[in-house]
Design a protein around this motif. Structure first.
Motif, PDB file in Angstrom:
ATOM      1  N   TYR A  78       0.862  -1.178   0.000  1.00 29.89           N
ATOM      2  CA  TYR A  78       0.000   0.000   0.000  1.00 29.89           C
ATOM      3  C   TYR A  78       0.893   1.221   0.000  1.00 29.89           C
ATOM      4  N   ASP A  79       0.744   2.034  -1.025  1.00 34.41           N
ATOM      5  CA  ASP A  79       1.698   3.117  -1.242  1.00 34.41           C
ATOM      6  C   ASP A  79       1.084   4.498  -1.021  1.00 34.41           C
ATOM      7  N   SER A  80       0.065   4.592  -0.187  1.00 37.00           N
ATOM      8  CA  SER A  80      -0.533   5.900   0.071  1.00 37.00           C
ATOM      9  C   SER A  80       0.310   6.654   1.099  1.00 37.00           C
ATOM     10  N   PRO A  81       0.634   7.929   0.842  1.00 35.66           N
ATOM     11  CA  PRO A  81       1.468   8.681   1.797  1.00 35.66           C
ATOM     12  C   PRO A  81       0.841   8.719   3.190  1.00 35.66           C
ATOM     13  N   GLY A  82      -0.492   8.787   3.249  1.00 32.76           N
ATOM     14  CA  GLY A  82      -1.185   8.839   4.541  1.00 32.76           C
ATOM     15  C   GLY A  82      -0.996   7.581   5.361  1.00 32.76           C
ATOM     16  N   PHE A  83      -0.625   6.484   4.698  1.00 32.58           N
ATOM     17  CA  PHE A  83      -0.491   5.209   5.405  1.00 32.58           C
ATOM     18  C   PHE A  83       0.915   5.012   5.978  1.00 32.58           C
ATOM     19  N   VAL A  84       1.875   5.794   5.496  1.00 27.52           N
ATOM     20  CA  VAL A  84       3.275   5.582   5.891  1.00 27.52           C
ATOM     21  C   VAL A  84       3.476   5.533   7.413  1.00 27.52           C
ATOM     22  N   PRO A  85       2.867   6.467   8.213  1.00 29.42           N
ATOM     23  CA  PRO A  85       3.101   6.407   9.673  1.00 29.42           C
ATOM     24  C   PRO A  85       2.558   5.134  10.326  1.00 29.42           C
ATOM     25  N   TYR A  86       1.642   4.426   9.651  1.00 31.03           N
ATOM     26  CA  TYR A  86       1.008   3.252  10.254  1.00 31.03           C
ATOM     27  C   TYR A  86       1.674   1.941   9.856  1.00 31.03           C
ATOM     28  N   ARG A  87       2.656   2.030   8.956  1.00 27.41           N
ATOM     29  CA  ARG A  87       3.254   0.797   8.433  1.00 27.41           C
ATOM     30  C   ARG A  87       3.752  -0.128   9.538  1.00 27.41           C
ATOM     31  N   ASP A  88       4.440   0.465  10.547  1.00 32.08           N
ATOM     32  CA  ASP A  88       5.007  -0.355  11.620  1.00 32.08           C
ATOM     33  C   ASP A  88       3.936  -0.913  12.542  1.00 32.08           C
ATOM     34  N   LYS A  89       2.765  -0.291  12.531  1.00 30.12           N
ATOM     35  CA  LYS A  89       1.702  -0.712  13.447  1.00 30.12           C
ATOM     36  C   LYS A  89       0.814  -1.786  12.840  1.00 30.12           C
ATOM     37  N   LEU A  90       0.989  -2.019  11.553  1.00 32.57           N
ATOM     38  CA  LEU A  90       0.136  -2.989  10.873  1.00 32.57           C
ATOM     39  C   LEU A  90       0.323  -4.390  11.460  1.00 32.57           C
ATOM     40  N   ARG A  91      -0.777  -5.095  11.652  1.00 27.31           N
ATOM     41  CA  ARG A  91      -0.759  -6.479  12.113  1.00 27.31           C
ATOM     42  C   ARG A  91      -1.527  -7.339  11.126  1.00 27.31           C
ATOM     43  N   ILE A  92      -1.349  -8.636  11.226  1.00 30.68           N
ATOM     44  CA  ILE A  92      -2.142  -9.551  10.402  1.00 30.68           C
ATOM     45  C   ILE A  92      -3.613  -9.394  10.793  1.00 30.68           C
ATOM     46  N   SER A  93      -4.477  -9.248   9.791  1.00 29.38           N
ATOM     47  CA  SER A  93      -5.911  -9.125  10.052  1.00 29.38           C
ATOM     48  C   SER A  93      -6.602 -10.415   9.657  1.00 29.38           C
ATOM     49  N   MET A  94      -7.650 -10.769  10.429  1.00 23.76           N
ATOM     50  CA  MET A  94      -8.429 -11.930  10.044  1.00 23.76           C
ATOM     51  C   MET A  94      -9.648 -11.466   9.266  1.00 23.76           C
ATOM     52  N   GLY A  95     -10.006 -12.202   8.244  1.00 25.85           N
ATOM     53  CA  GLY A  95     -11.182 -11.862   7.437  1.00 25.85           C
ATOM     54  C   GLY A  95     -12.060 -13.080   7.233  1.00 25.85           C
ATOM     55  N   MET A  96     -13.342 -12.838   7.077  1.00 28.09           N
ATOM     56  CA  MET A  96     -14.288 -13.922   6.827  1.00 28.09           C
ATOM     57  C   MET A  96     -15.085 -13.582   5.578  1.00 28.09           C
ATOM     58  N   ILE A  97     -14.970 -14.451   4.575  1.00 23.07           N
ATOM     59  CA  ILE A  97     -15.698 -14.242   3.317  1.00 23.07           C
ATOM     60  C   ILE A  97     -16.999 -15.029   3.365  1.00 23.07           C
ATOM     61  N   THR A  98     -18.121 -14.317   3.251  1.00 19.57           N
ATOM     62  CA  THR A  98     -19.435 -14.980   3.259  1.00 19.57           C
ATOM     63  C   THR A  98     -20.155 -14.668   1.952  1.00 19.57           C
ATOM     64  N   PRO A  99     -20.239 -15.654   1.045  1.00 18.55           N
ATOM     65  CA  PRO A  99     -20.948 -15.390  -0.212  1.00 18.55           C
ATOM     66  C   PRO A  99     -22.453 -15.289   0.035  1.00 18.55           C
ATOM     67  N   GLN A 100     -23.083 -14.418  -0.683  1.00 14.91           N
ATOM     68  CA  GLN A 100     -24.543 -14.345  -0.639  1.00 14.91           C
ATOM     69  C   GLN A 100     -25.094 -15.144  -1.815  1.00 14.91           C
ATOM     70  N   THR A 101     -26.383 -15.455  -1.742  1.00 15.62           N
ATOM     71  CA  THR A 101     -26.953 -16.308  -2.795  1.00 15.62           C
ATOM     72  C   THR A 101     -26.897 -15.643  -4.164  1.00 15.62           C
ATOM     73  N   ASN A 102     -26.894 -14.300  -4.212  1.00 11.23           N
ATOM     74  CA  ASN A 102     -26.871 -13.611  -5.514  1.00 11.23           C
ATOM     75  C   ASN A 102     -25.462 -13.442  -6.084  1.00 11.23           C
ATOM     76  N   GLY A 103     -24.460 -13.981  -5.392  1.00  9.29           N
ATOM     77  CA  GLY A 103     -23.098 -13.893  -5.920  1.00  9.29           C
ATOM     78  C   GLY A 103     -22.299 -12.726  -5.365  1.00  9.29           C
ATOM     79  N   ASN A 104     -22.959 -11.842  -4.629  1.00  8.91           N
ATOM     80  CA  ASN A 104     -22.209 -10.795  -3.929  1.00  8.91           C
ATOM     81  C   ASN A 104     -21.525 -11.408  -2.714  1.00  8.91           C
ATOM     82  N   VAL A 105     -20.656 -10.620  -2.080  1.00  9.33           N
ATOM     83  CA  VAL A 105     -19.840 -11.164  -1.005  1.00  9.33           C
ATOM     84  C   VAL A 105     -19.829 -10.193   0.168  1.00  9.33           C
ATOM     85  N   ASN A 106     -19.980 -10.724   1.365  1.00 11.62           N
ATOM     86  CA  ASN A 106     -19.702  -9.942   2.574  1.00 11.62           C
ATOM     87  C   ASN A 106     -18.315 -10.335   3.071  1.00 11.62           C
ATOM     88  N   LEU A 107     -17.500  -9.337   3.311  1.00 11.97           N
ATOM     89  CA  LEU A 107     -16.193  -9.600   3.917  1.00 11.97           C
ATOM     90  C   LEU A 107     -16.146  -8.887   5.261  1.00 11.97           C
TER      91      LEU A 107
END
Ligand SMILES: *[C@@H]1O[C@H](CO)[C@@H](O)[C@H](O)[C@H]1NC(C)=O
Ligand SMILES: *[C@@H]1O[C@H](CO)[C@@H](O)[C@H](O)[C@H]1NC(C)=O
Length: 185
Positions: free
Chosen positions: A44-73
């Motif tokens: 991620y190369d946004s200048p606004g994100f630079v101060p947070y680079r060291d604070k970044l941690r692994i995030s957990m995500g859950m992908i839930t498909p909906q019946t119409n093919g859209n996705v909730n993450l």
């Protein structure tokens, strides 16, 4: 007459292919893509994100498909104020493996492409705004918090090929107790 129509269609297809230079995973299967993932890499190369680079941690995500093919993450992220979950709603497009979503933060529609996945181990996901380079992100998802060095290398090579500077390609450490119940390691 018929030849003319075919030619026109071919020209249109060629123009579309030039713009869509990133192809999603062939035969993308949303059901196999569903479930729990960890975001183990982020470019991620946004200048606004630079101060947070060291604070970044692994995030957990859950992908839930909906019946119409859209996705909730649902993503859990560790912030200074604690562990927060956030819902992203990805809308399907006519191309399997390609989604759009409306970013409230940037007030823009973003394109999400699952560039490559083998479903059981890793996924390379590109988030981009078509025709604009700004706020483009590459994420590496793993089914567990640790992925093989070859997969990390694949992610770094891909992010580099998309023009990300080395210092913006991050592989953060695990999050402590976020989400609290499922610090699955
Ligand atoms: C997706 O999220 C919306 C909004 O919270 C919710 O109404 C819907 O039930 C969710 N669908 C699934 C399959 O989780
Ligand atoms: C996914 O990729 C990993 C690493 O290349 C490999 O070990 C694993 O067997 C693959 N799984 C499938 C289902 O192809």
């Amino acid at each position: 007459m018929r030849i003319t129509v075919v030619t026109v269609v071919m020209v249109i297809l060629c123009v579309m292919m030039v713009h869509a230079d990133i192809q999603p995973q062939r035969d993308f299967n949303l059901q196999r893509f569903a479930g729990k993932w960890y975001r183990v890499g982020l470019a991620y190369d946004s200048p606004g994100f630079v101060p947070y680079r060291d604070k970044l941690r692994i995030s957990m995500g859950m992908i839930t498909p909906q019946t119409n093919g859209n996705v909730n993450l649902t993503m859990w992220e560790l912030r200074p104020t604690g562990c927060h979950s956030k819902l992203y709603q990805y809308e399907k497009t006519t191309v399997p493996g390609q989604f759009t979503y409306f970013s409230t933060r940037h007030n823009k529609i973003k394109d999400i492409t699952v560039v490559e996945t083998n479903y059981t181990e890793y996924a390379l996901v590109l988030k981009h705004k078509k025709f604009e380079r700004e706020y483009t992100q590459v994420a590496l998802y793993g089914r567990s918090q640790r992925v093989k060095p070859e997969i990390i290398q694949k992610f770094k090579t891909f992010a580099t090929s998309r023009g990300f500077p080395r210092e913006s390609i991050l592989t953060p450490p695990p999050a402590e107790n976020c989400p609290p119940s499922a610090s699955g390691r």
